[in-house]
Enzyme design. Structure first.
Site, PDB file in Angstrom:
ATOM      1  N   ASP A  85     -17.273   7.094  -1.338  1.00  0.00           N
ATOM      2  CA  ASP A  85     -15.931   7.045  -1.071  1.00  0.00           C
ATOM      3  C   ASP A  85     -15.056   8.150  -0.591  1.00  0.00           C
ATOM      4  O   ASP A  85     -16.001   9.297  -0.056  1.00  0.00           O
ATOM      5  CB  ASP A  85     -14.922   6.572  -2.092  1.00  0.00           C
ATOM      6  CG  ASP A  85     -13.721   6.194  -1.472  1.00  0.00           C
ATOM      7  OD1 ASP A  85     -13.512   5.851   0.066  1.00  0.00           O
ATOM      8  OD2 ASP A  85     -12.684   6.126  -2.359  1.00  0.00           O
ATOM      9  N   HIS A  90      -7.304   0.805  -6.628  1.00  0.00           N
ATOM     10  CA  HIS A  90      -7.299  -0.276  -5.423  1.00  0.00           C
ATOM     11  C   HIS A  90      -7.878  -1.401  -5.863  1.00  0.00           C
ATOM     12  O   HIS A  90      -9.485  -1.412  -5.554  1.00  0.00           O
ATOM     13  CB  HIS A  90      -8.617   0.635  -4.361  1.00  0.00           C
ATOM     14  CG  HIS A  90      -8.287  -0.099  -3.337  1.00  0.00           C
ATOM     15  ND1 HIS A  90      -7.660  -0.832  -2.662  1.00  0.00           N
ATOM     16  CD2 HIS A  90      -8.850   0.417  -1.644  1.00  0.00           C
ATOM     17  CE1 HIS A  90      -7.610  -0.938  -1.784  1.00  0.00           C
ATOM     18  NE2 HIS A  90      -8.473  -0.295  -1.162  1.00  0.00           N
ATOM     19  N   ARG A  96       0.909  -1.312  -0.479  1.00  0.00           N
ATOM     20  CA  ARG A  96       0.251   0.106   0.130  1.00  0.00           C
ATOM     21  C   ARG A  96       0.879   1.069  -0.203  1.00  0.00           C
ATOM     22  O   ARG A  96       1.700   1.063   0.632  1.00  0.00           O
ATOM     23  CB  ARG A  96      -0.816  -0.118   0.924  1.00  0.00           C
ATOM     24  CG  ARG A  96      -2.135   1.207   1.519  1.00  0.00           C
ATOM     25  CD  ARG A  96      -2.766   1.122   2.553  1.00  0.00           C
ATOM     26  NE  ARG A  96      -4.149   0.285   1.818  1.00  0.00           N
ATOM     27  CZ  ARG A  96      -4.925   0.343   2.129  1.00  0.00           C
ATOM     28  NH1 ARG A  96      -6.013   1.640   3.480  1.00  0.00           N
ATOM     29  NH2 ARG A  96      -6.214   0.103   2.098  1.00  0.00           N
ATOM     30  N   GLN A 154     -10.225  -3.727  -3.661  1.00  0.00           N
ATOM     31  CA  GLN A 154     -11.587  -3.046  -3.219  1.00  0.00           C
ATOM     32  C   GLN A 154     -12.558  -3.378  -3.830  1.00  0.00           C
ATOM     33  O   GLN A 154     -13.924  -4.390  -3.875  1.00  0.00           O
ATOM     34  CB  GLN A 154     -10.951  -1.517  -2.955  1.00  0.00           C
ATOM     35  CG  GLN A 154     -12.455  -1.263  -2.118  1.00  0.00           C
ATOM     36  CD  GLN A 154     -13.244  -1.361  -0.798  1.00  0.00           C
ATOM     37  OE1 GLN A 154     -12.371  -1.690  -0.318  1.00  0.00           O
ATOM     38  NE2 GLN A 154     -14.664  -2.115  -0.825  1.00  0.00           N
ATOM     39  N   CYS A 199     -17.036   1.840   0.332  1.00  0.00           N
ATOM     40  CA  CYS A 199     -15.680   1.290   1.078  1.00  0.00           C
ATOM     41  C   CYS A 199     -15.275   1.183   2.029  1.00  0.00           C
ATOM     42  O   CYS A 199     -13.840  -0.008   2.927  1.00  0.00           O
ATOM     43  CB  CYS A 199     -14.992   1.051  -0.246  1.00  0.00           C
ATOM     44  SG  CYS A 199     -14.447   3.004   0.063  1.00  0.00           S
ATOM     45  N   ARG A 247     -13.645  -8.330   1.596  1.00  0.00           N
ATOM     46  CA  ARG A 247     -12.747  -8.399   1.859  1.00  0.00           C
ATOM     47  C   ARG A 247     -11.440  -8.861   1.783  1.00  0.00           C
ATOM     48  O   ARG A 247     -11.065  -9.911   0.895  1.00  0.00           O
ATOM     49  CB  ARG A 247     -12.262  -7.322   2.207  1.00  0.00           C
ATOM     50  CG  ARG A 247     -12.824  -5.463   2.225  1.00  0.00           C
ATOM     51  CD  ARG A 247     -12.237  -5.202   0.611  1.00  0.00           C
ATOM     52  NE  ARG A 247     -11.398  -5.082   0.083  1.00  0.00           N
ATOM     53  CZ  ARG A 247     -10.902  -3.468   0.873  1.00  0.00           C
ATOM     54  NH1 ARG A 247     -10.557  -3.066   1.731  1.00  0.00           N
ATOM     55  NH2 ARG A 247      -8.773  -3.941   0.284  1.00  0.00           N
TER      56      ARG A 247
HETATM   57  N1   CP Z   1     -11.818  -0.073   2.669  1.00  0.00           N
HETATM   58  C1   CP Z   1     -10.062   0.349   2.758  1.00  0.00           C
HETATM   59  O1   CP Z   1      -9.253  -0.117   2.135  1.00  0.00           O
HETATM   60  O2   CP Z   1     -10.003   0.142   3.991  1.00  0.00           O
HETATM   61  P1   CP Z   1      -9.048   0.081   4.758  1.00  0.00           P
HETATM   62  O3   CP Z   1      -7.883   1.962   4.501  1.00  0.00           O
HETATM   63  O4   CP Z   1      -9.317   0.192   6.738  1.00  0.00           O
HETATM   64  O5   CP Z   1      -7.859  -0.833   4.707  1.00  0.00           O
HETATM   65  N1  NVA Z   2      -9.960   6.453  -1.381  1.00  0.00           N
HETATM   66  C1  NVA Z   2      -9.095   6.271   0.078  1.00  0.00           C
HETATM   67  C2  NVA Z   2      -9.820   4.287   0.230  1.00  0.00           C
HETATM   68  C3  NVA Z   2      -9.929   4.445   1.271  1.00  0.00           C
HETATM   69  C4  NVA Z   2      -9.393   2.796   1.994  1.00  0.00           C
HETATM   70  C5  NVA Z   2      -8.574   6.162   0.047  1.00  0.00           C
HETATM   71  O1  NVA Z   2      -7.254   6.348  -0.385  1.00  0.00           O
HETATM   72  O2  NVA Z   2      -7.936   7.179   1.759  1.00  0.00           O
END
Ligand code: CP
Ligand code: NVA
Length: 298
Positions: free
Chosen positions: A217, A128, A101, A131, A257, A285
């Site tokens: 989101d 993502h 990530r 997701q 999400c 997930r």
């Molecule tokens: N939706 C999602 O990716 O959540 P987290 O940021 O908690 O992993």
């Molecule tokens: N768009 C959001 C998604 C979180 C799971 C972010 O990048 O923070």
């Protein structure tokens, strides 16, 4: 060598295989008989916070027989400037797979190129993919095949989750409508790519009319915190709430999400009225990650 770096670059067949494996693994009552990760150590390298993605990968890797190593990117030399390509070549000699990530999509592509081991995108600024796989799994469990359906994304249309929805629309053949203020609409070159039916508008109600899925989101994605005041002001009319739900098809699914900021991108009542769907989505997930891991090690 298989990777899951994006929805954009993944063939539809691979996405279908992952979803099929996820369904099978979810249906199994006992730990996966094959334990495909037995004897493997997987590393998670995270440069941003996470609850769902981190826990689902840590649990999923263990349930599939593997061991897991969580690495906060700021606590390894990467955070002090060691190049990605060097980190990748070191990890590639010690672990059997990596879940990353981070910010730049380019970084996970470089990692995949240099490491010689499978790499999974656990969120970048551009995509993502894990997701969206869990989201499609959830939608199809509740409403049947997604091809031909109408999916409406409301809010920050330029964020990673919406961009993955755009690429998924082309692969799966559903109509995607994006309701965002002009400054948060997806880049024109991405919208112009052939193969998907995508409507982008600044009118939420128009976008929601006839939708089978309403999705939102956060308004302030990780890394965009300095823009918070401006985003909250400009995105305020784009809340997912009862008035918007009224515009969608009767029985439309409401999904998020997560994490959710109540009173911002969704109101308390709408989130709680749809909590069963939204937390099924969160649970999925885990099943989707296991599908990705099983697929990638075959
Ligand atoms: N939706 C999602 O990716 O959540 P987290 O940021 O908690 O992993
Ligand atoms: N768009 C959001 C998604 C979180 C799971 C972010 O990048 O923070």
């Amino acid at each position: 060598m298989k990777h899951l770096l994006s929805i954009e670059k993944s063939p539809r067949l691979a996405l279908d295989e992952i979803l099929a494996l996820a369904r099978t693994l979810k249906a199994e009552k006992t730990p996966h008989a094959g334990q495909p990760l037995t004897g493997q150590v997987w590393a998670l390298i995270f440069s941003k916070p996470s609850t769902r993605t981190r826990v689902s990968f840590e649990v999923g890797i263990r349930q599939l027989g593997g061991q897991v190593l969580f690495l906060n990117a700021n606590e390894i030399q990467l955070g002090r400037g060691e190049p990605i390509k060097d980190t990748a070549r070191v990890l590639g000699r010690m672990v059997q797979g990596v879940v990353i990530r981070t910010f730049a999509q380019r970084d996970i592509e470089d990692f995949a190129g240099y490491s010689g081991i499978p790499v999974i995108n656990a969120l970048t600024d551009e995509e993502h993919p894990c997701q969206i796989l869990a989201d499609i799994l959830t939608f199809e469990e509740k409403r049947g095949p997604i091809p031909g359906k109408v999916v409406t994304f409301v809010g920050d249309g330029a964020c990673n989750v919406c961009l993955s929805w755009i690429f998924a629309a082309a692969k799966f053949g559903f109509e995607l409508r994006i309701a965002s203020p002009r400054e948060f609409q997806p880049p024109a070159d991405i919208l112009a790519r052939p193969g998907a039916k995508i409507i982008c508008t600044d009118d939420c109600r128009e976008a929601a009319r006839g939708a089978d899925l309403l999705y939102t989101d956060v308004w302030v994605s990780m890394g965009k915190e300095t823009e918070t005041a401006d985003r909250l002001r400009v995105l305020a009319p784009y809340q997912l709430n009862a008035a918007l739900v009224q515009c969608a098809n009767p029985g439309a699914l409401i999904m998020h999400c997560l994490p959710a900021y109540r009173g911002k991108e969704i109101d308390e009542a709408t989130l709680e009225a749809n909590a069963e769907t939204i937390f099924d989505q969160a649970e999925n997930r885990l099943h989707a990650q296991k599908g990705v891991l099983d697929w990638i090690t075959r």
